[in-house]
Design a protein around this motif. Sequence first.
Motif: not given
Length: 372
Positions: A66-70, A78-81, A98-99
């Motif tokens: 999936s693409e969580p930071d689309a 920040d969650f992708a850092k 979860v991610y």
Amino acid sequence: MKKIALYFFFLIFIPVSISAQNSIAEIWTEPAVYRADEQVSWYFDLTGTQLEGETDGVYLWVWFPSEPDAGNWTNSSDFAKLTLVKGNIWRMDLIPSVYFNLPVSNIVAFYGLLKNKDGSKVTNPFAPDQTPRNDIQMFNFTNIETEAIMEYYPVNFKLDRPLSILVNANKTWSNCATSAVQGDLANADNVHIHSGVNFWSVVVENNPANLAKTELTFIGNGIYRMDFILNNYFQLTDNYELKSINFLFASDNWAHLGQAAACADFIILPPDAPEIIPPELIFFPQKISKKDILVIIRKNNEPNVSQINYTISANDTELQTGAFTGNTDDMKTFINLIPLLKNITTDKIHVLLKDNNNRTISNIDLPIVDLD
């Protein structure tokens, strides 16, 4: 085909500069084997990429499963850092289910890249089928659940990188000297590893002092996992020449055992090492009486085994000690039970075997049967 299509869609429609020299130097995970609903750390060595020496932060951009930071390409969330470990090594801690906000069954692989916050610097994409590094991918547990007794990953392991060993307690063996039992380890409340390297030259014992260190993680369906970094676990030097990893499994009190076929020790050889035939321990006859000659044979001994000593006892009394004859490939001894048991009332004898390194090879009771 869906993964490939998504991969090329990304390359065509995201305006980034990609070159062959911009690939991530190495990727690994800790643990090396994990389920999608487990906590895992992904490690990336960014040496040689556009992000080498980055100080303002590195971010994960994934488009499959999936693409969580689309929608945030120019301003990553920040969650992708990632967290800087040292030098050019960065770490991402996550629970994949979860991610990616997906059921475990939908998570089978990962496709993405790393970037700075505004997307002006990127790495080449990473994908599970890229080589030669250990890539981010979900482990297929099917073989260990249905066929294998033991598996390990990655196959091309390194002394300073995570290694995971999986064992199916339902398929391990024990008690082969009298009546072989399969699956006894599955009855244990806990499972520990008793292990060594280079044919037991360096050993970490399964004993009360090491229980926290040697305990395996229960995965489910009778499967347990041991995670370690060999250098750290066995306190090896950086230039240590690894020839083998030897091990067996047991409960904390050794009441339940888990061994390979024919109750041999498990053995893992380093990548590209020649195959080694595992040792074989034979007791003959399988059922003994007071008027038998007990023959004990051990074949294919480890290279550092030059002698095997035995102790025969009954009713806590030592009856005879001695040494095997032969060479490393084939050692044997013949024990005449007639004079030993002539005036003794007992329903069993105890056999203790130790090698020249003081390592216990066997420590068992053999039942005495009545003659017809």
